[in-house]
Design a protein around this motif. Structure first.
Motif, PDB file in Angstrom:
ATOM      1  N   THR A 163     147.231 -56.084   0.025  1.00  0.00           N
ATOM      2  CA  THR A 163     146.630 -56.709   1.209  1.00  0.00           C
ATOM      3  C   THR A 163     147.062 -58.164   1.334  1.00  0.00           C
ATOM      4  N   HIS A 164     147.087 -58.880   0.209  1.00  0.00           N
ATOM      5  CA  HIS A 164     147.537 -60.279   0.240  1.00  0.00           C
ATOM      6  C   HIS A 164     149.030 -60.381   0.573  1.00  0.00           C
ATOM      7  N   SER A 165     149.799 -59.344   0.270  1.00  0.00           N
ATOM      8  CA  SER A 165     151.250 -59.388   0.487  1.00  0.00           C
ATOM      9  C   SER A 165     151.665 -58.912   1.868  1.00  0.00           C
ATOM     10  N   THR A 166     150.757 -58.278   2.601  1.00  0.00           N
ATOM     11  CA  THR A 166     151.110 -57.689   3.893  1.00  0.00           C
ATOM     12  C   THR A 166     151.407 -58.776   4.921  1.00  0.00           C
ATOM     13  N   GLU A 167     152.386 -58.488   5.780  1.00  0.00           N
ATOM     14  CA  GLU A 167     152.785 -59.451   6.810  1.00  0.00           C
ATOM     15  C   GLU A 167     152.599 -58.921   8.227  1.00  0.00           C
ATOM     16  N   ARG A 168     152.535 -57.576   8.417  1.00  0.00           N
ATOM     17  CA  ARG A 168     152.498 -57.048   9.787  1.00  0.00           C
ATOM     18  C   ARG A 168     151.293 -56.152  10.060  1.00  0.00           C
ATOM     19  N   SER A 169     151.078 -55.120   9.235  1.00  0.00           N
ATOM     20  CA  SER A 169     150.066 -54.128   9.596  1.00  0.00           C
ATOM     21  C   SER A 169     149.478 -53.464   8.364  1.00  0.00           C
ATOM     22  N   ILE A 170     148.221 -53.021   8.544  1.00  0.00           N
ATOM     23  CA  ILE A 170     147.524 -52.204   7.548  1.00  0.00           C
ATOM     24  C   ILE A 170     146.867 -51.052   8.311  1.00  0.00           C
TER      25      ILE A 170
END
Length: 367
Positions: free
Chosen positions: A209-216
């Motif tokens: 989650t901390h590494s995500t840049e666009r979508s979850i």
């Protein structure tokens, strides 16, 4: 015919001058080649005239002079040709010597460059070839950490790893080795685009989650209902809120086994998460079209449409295994499944109406 010999002058060219000054020795005393050739020609002409006088030739003085001039000129020509021949021979010798010297220099330079290139290749190969991995467990972990790229492990982390492996109580060092070996095993598994561990791994979920840049994109089944009241859930939602603040789109789809789960508890959970900026929908599996009811119903989370975080349950609906899968075909399949279920789900407003109708008993479903 007169046999009287013509008297020779005491200053004849062939007679040395007794009182003349001595010639200086060395280069300064050498006669120039042209003067030597002229002197030789004149001497030959004089000799011819003398011989003609001795023989008392009756053809007149003109013939004698012509004969002397022809002989002197021939002598000059022969000397000149001999000089040219010597010059050409000297130039050819100098050219050969120069060519040999140049060839030797070129060969020496080429050999030097080849040796230098071989030394550079040897140094590069020696630098590129990794040393043999050590045999001990601690040394093996240190070796793997040392071989990691500088960007992957900061220098501060390297120093911390080195210190914890060499200082502190034995139990701390043993624990540090075990943790490092576990991380190294997971890193090795990720080289094959998949990794797994027993039980639920909340650390993986938070780190992703901390590494995500666009979508979850996440699904949540009934197995997760108790999770949302736990402490890890609070940290997870806070991490998602921070992700939304930096521009990440977060969508969560609640998958319900039956309409009986449509209650106020679910509605409050959805409203709480929507306030954080999470887009929410809910779908009752029994009410979906048949082609959507088929397929996986286990929880999965797609991070940046590149990694699928999945939890596997046993027959008692207990989470027994966590997987990370980054294979493109698998992630594409999960993404297509999520989008189909998302389109078939209810948004929060529809969910509120449906919950009210369920509580009032006004919602009818054809079976």
């Amino acid at each position: 015919m007169s046999t009287t010999q013509s008297p020779q002058s005491p200053q004849s060219p062939r007679s040395p001058r007794p009182d003349g000054p001595a010639r200086p020795a060395g280069r300064a005393g050498r006669t120039p080649p042209r003067l030597r050739r002229a002197g030789t020609g004149l001497a030959l002409a004089a000799l011819v005239l003398a011989v003609a006088a001795v023989l008392d030739v009756d053809d007149g003085p003109l013939l004698k002079i012509v004969l002397a001039v022809v002989c002197g000129t021939a002598a000059l020509v022969v000397q000149h040709l001999a000089g040219l021949s010597r010059q050409l021979a000297d130039q050819a010798r100098v050219s050969r010597e120069t060519r040999v010297a140049v060839d030797g220099t070129v060969t020496a330079v080429r050999e030097s460059l080849e040796r230098h290139a071989a030394d550079l290749r040897g140094a590069a190969d020696k630098r590129a070839a990794p040393p043999a991995p050590p045999e001990g467990p601690v040394e093996a972990v240190a070796y793997r950490v040392e071989r990691a790229t500088p960007d992957s492990i900061p220098e501060q982390s390297r120093r911390a790893i080195a210190e914890v492996l060499t200082t502190g109580p034995d139990i701390l060092q043993t624990f540090a080795r075990a943790e490092l070996e576990r991380v190294v095993r997971h890193m090795a598994d990720l080289n094959n685009l998949t990794a797994e561990c027993a039980g639920e791994n909340h650390d993986w979920m938070l780190s992703l989650t901390h590494s995500t840049e666009r979508s979850i994109f996440a699904t949540s089944t009934s197995v997760d209902r108790e999770f949302w009241n736990s402490e890890p859930a609070s940290r997870y939602l806070q991490a998602q809120r921070e992700a939304i603040e930096r521009g990440v789109v977060v969508q969560r789809l609640f998958l319900l086994e039956s309409a009986e789960m449509l209650d106020d508890k679910l509605l409050r959970l959805c409203e709480e998460q929507e306030l954080l900026g999470i887009e929410l929908r809910a779908a009752v599996m029994q009410e979906l079209p048949p082609h959507l009811q088929r397929g996986t119903t286990s929880d999965f989370i797609l991070y940046d449409e590149g990694v699928s975080f999945e939890i596997e349950q046993d027959l008692r609906d207990v989470n027994v295994k966590t997987r990370l899968i980054a294979r493109p075909d698998h992630v594409e399949q999960r993404l297509r499944r999520f989008r189909e279920l998302w389109e078939a789900g209810m948004n929060l407003r529809d969910l509120e109406t449906r919950v009210d109708d369920e509580e009032d008993g006004a919602w009818m479903v054809d079976v």
